[in-house]
Design an enzyme around this catalytic site. Structure first.
Site, PDB file in Angstrom:
ATOM      1  N   GLU A  46      -6.709   3.422  -5.878  1.00 17.44           N
ATOM      2  CA  GLU A  46      -8.041   3.638  -5.337  1.00 17.44           C
ATOM      3  C   GLU A  46      -8.386   5.079  -5.696  1.00 17.44           C
ATOM      4  OE1 GLU A  46     -10.354   3.275  -1.088  1.00 17.44           O
ATOM      5  OE2 GLU A  46      -8.441   4.323  -1.165  1.00 17.44           O
ATOM      6  N   ASP A  96      -3.525   4.384  -2.136  1.00 15.11           N
ATOM      7  CA  ASP A  96      -4.707   4.698  -1.342  1.00 15.11           C
ATOM      8  C   ASP A  96      -5.188   6.129  -1.575  1.00 15.11           C
ATOM      9  OD1 ASP A  96      -6.464   4.025   1.085  1.00 15.11           O
ATOM     10  OD2 ASP A  96      -5.451   5.840   1.769  1.00 15.11           O
ATOM     11  N   HIS A 117     -10.666  -5.030   1.933  1.00 11.70           N
ATOM     12  CA  HIS A 117     -10.641  -4.755   3.365  1.00 11.70           C
ATOM     13  C   HIS A 117     -11.632  -3.690   3.791  1.00 11.70           C
ATOM     14  CE1 HIS A 117      -8.255  -1.729   1.414  1.00 11.70           C
ATOM     15  NE2 HIS A 117      -8.319  -0.971   2.495  1.00 11.70           N
ATOM     16  N   ASP A 118     -12.212  -2.980   2.855  1.00 10.22           N
ATOM     17  CA  ASP A 118     -13.183  -1.927   3.166  1.00 10.22           C
ATOM     18  C   ASP A 118     -14.610  -2.341   2.820  1.00 10.22           C
ATOM     19  OD1 ASP A 118     -11.631   0.077   4.285  1.00 10.22           O
ATOM     20  OD2 ASP A 118     -11.082   0.934   2.351  1.00 10.22           O
ATOM     21  N   ASP A 168       0.839  -1.193   0.000  1.00 13.20           N
ATOM     22  CA  ASP A 168       0.000   0.000   0.000  1.00 13.20           C
ATOM     23  C   ASP A 168       0.872   1.240   0.000  1.00 13.20           C
ATOM     24  OD1 ASP A 168      -3.019   0.562   0.352  1.00 13.20           O
ATOM     25  OD2 ASP A 168      -2.777  -1.460   1.162  1.00 13.20           O
TER      26      ASP A 168
END
Length: 541
Positions: A253, A198, A322-323, A98
């Site tokens: 993202e 991210d 994960h979200d 990430d």
């Protein structure tokens, strides 16, 4: 294969806190991941995306980084991380990390210096403002609720898109950008293959910081905050100074990027290798996910979005992360969850135009948790939303029921390895509650079962690799759209192709004979002109 090796890869996402604990402290770690590399190699994945593993106070599960050059000691040491990279490479598995550069932790050295000295260089790395009336500089709402501004003891306000412990970095500052690029290249030199990036569309701000109109009774209006004009200057610079030098994979993202902006972000000369395709990620607004109306609405949304993107760029396609809540709960009613519906769901998305991502536990059919107490949860956003909702008089049980359906912690419970205590994740007390169904849903029971969901995913991945030239190049074309509840599409190039046909209903569907080779089916016995409930077939020609 310069510049597009990721177009033939399957990515497996690891949430390190919850994957495998090797030392009994209840938290997953690097050595735990190393222990399970053979499992991942057997599954057939090519790339591991490891969620934030940097030093962090863990206010937001590692997305608040206090040192970009050090790993969080709860996961191990920098040497353990390097060992993981080496062991993965031995198995021909690449690793991406990430990259969180919209913000850092308020414990980061930069912010700590900026707090102490308003005139130091590090103060220019953040957005500080002062006001004459002691009110926030504007009325924008944070993504985690409340104002985007928090105040320091000396009276200065600082900007945070997310939690107050996550101050935004000021990308307008050239010195700050160079610090970020040095860090990115340092990790690439370590041997990682790229980054999942991210919240990148938040890095450019509306520098007017003008307040927005509010509705009656609204203090902090929702502000878009993303993809402001001029962001391309920053993203092109980062690509040139970092990503292009290493032919690395970058997946962004990118909330706020619509169809019109897709090519800028993920086209042939885009800022990134791909962006996540959020265009069809759920069945929003559907009370009955099993209804033909719901299925058809979802299919139309998916096919319209994929058809548009396939002509101009590359996507990261996924069902879970994960979200997100678990995909079996997100797309199916509980009574319809089975091997057949889970494998049908996997078949629908796997050969769409883009790189498929699998989230840990998805391959064995892990499901949502029924949360009974807010103290069992860890998600900062969930806890703050719960407090706000209950404070407004809402029933606590109803709020918990909402999180049992849609909460982020559903994807963060420990990986279920076997039927021993805590699902074999740890011999200690897990950092977050295990799902109670680990005795029936676990990897050990599936790895050697040829009819398991795990082995169906394994066959999907093998089929994907066997037809790499098709998945990399072929156009996407919807098929048989007149059949309600049927997901069917073709990928064809140079006379070769794959045809995906999935009956995503709980009833038999009369179809037509297909004169092609059936490469994969989730039923042992099939009727050529009938599709069983949740039957999936992959044909090749």
């Amino acid at each position: 294969m310069k510049n597009n090796w990721w177009k033939e890869s399957v990515v497996y996402q690891i949430y390190p806190q919850s994957f495998m604990d090797s030392n009994g402290d209840g938290i997953g770690d690097f050595n735990g991941i190393i222990q399970k590399l053979d499992y991942l190699q057997n599954l057939g994945v090519d790339v591991l995306w490891i969620c934030p593993m940097y030093a962090s106070p863990l206010v937001d599960n590692g997305y608040d980084i206090s040192d970009y050059y050090k790993v969080n000691p709860i996961f191990g040491t920098n040497e353990d991380m390097e060992h993981l990279i080496e062991e993965a490479q031995k198995r021909k598995i690449k690793i991406i990390l990430d990259l969180v550069v919209n913000h850092c932790s308020d414990q980061h050295e930069w912010f700590q210096k900026a707090m102490k000295d308003p005139n130091c260089e590090e103060a220019s790395y953040f957005y500080f403002r002062t006001t004459e009336n002691d009110k926030e500089p504007n009325n924008w709402r944070s993504n985690f609720g409340g104002s985007v501004w928090s105040r320091l003891p000396d009276g200065r306000w600082y900007y945070h898109t997310f939690a107050k412990e996550q101050p935004d970095l000021n990308w307008e500052c050239k010195e700050l950008r160079q610090k970020i690029y040095e860090m990115i290249n340092w990790w690439l030199e370590k041997g990682i293959a790229g980054f999942r990036i991210d919240a990148i569309t938040f890095i450019k701000k509306d520098l007017s910081f003008a307040s927005r109109p509010t509705n009656d009774g609204e203090r902090y209006p929702v502000e878009n905050l993303t993809d402001y004009k001029g962001i391309g200057t920053f993203l092109d610079e980062m690509k040139e100074q970092c990503f292009d030098k290493y032919n690395c994979m970058t997946v962004a993202e990118a909330p706020g990027v619509d169809d019109a902006a897709f090519e800028r972000y993920a086209g042939k000369n885009g800022y990134f290798s791909m962006i996540f395709d959020f265009g069809w990620e759920n069945m929003e607004g559907e009370n009955d996910k099993s209804s033909i109306h719901a299925v058809e609405r979802w299919k139309k949304k998916m096919f319209t979005h994929v058809a548009h993107n396939s002509g101009i760029g590359w996507s990261a396609i996924f069902l879970e992360n994960h979200d997100q809540s678990r995909c079996l709960n997100k797309f199916l009613e509980r009574e319809n969850i089975s091997f057949y519906s889970a494998s049908a769901l996997a078949s629908i998305y796997f050969f769409l135009y883009g790189t498929p991502f699998i989230y840990q536990g998805q391959e064995i059919g892990m499901t949502n948790v029924k949360w009974k107490n807010i103290n069992d949860m860890d998600d900062i956003r969930a806890k703050r939303t719960y407090e706000e909702a209950v404070g407004q008089g809402k029933d606590p049980d109803e709020v918990l029921a909402y999180f049992s359906e849609l909460g982020r912690d559903n994807a963060r419970t420990p990986m279920q390895w076997d039927d021993s205590e805590n699902g074999g994740f740890t011999c200690g007390k897990p950092w977050i509650k295990c799902n109670d169904n680990y005795r029936t849903i676990n990897a050990q029971s599936q790895v050697n079962d040829p009819d398991s969901l795990y082995n169906y995913y394994k066959r999907l991945i093998q089929c994907y690799h066997d037809h790499a030239d098709i998945v990399r190049q072929a156009e996407f074309r919807p098929m048989y759209e007149e059949y309600p509840g049927l997901f069917a599409y073709e990928r064809e190039v140079n006379g070769k192709g794959l045809l995906v046909i999935v009956n995503f209903t709980n009833e038999k569907l009369m179809f037509q004979k297909i004169d092609q080779k059936c490469e994969l089916c989730n039923y042992h016995e099939t009727e050529s002109e009938w599709l069983q409930p949740y039957e999936a077939r992959i044909y090749s020609k």
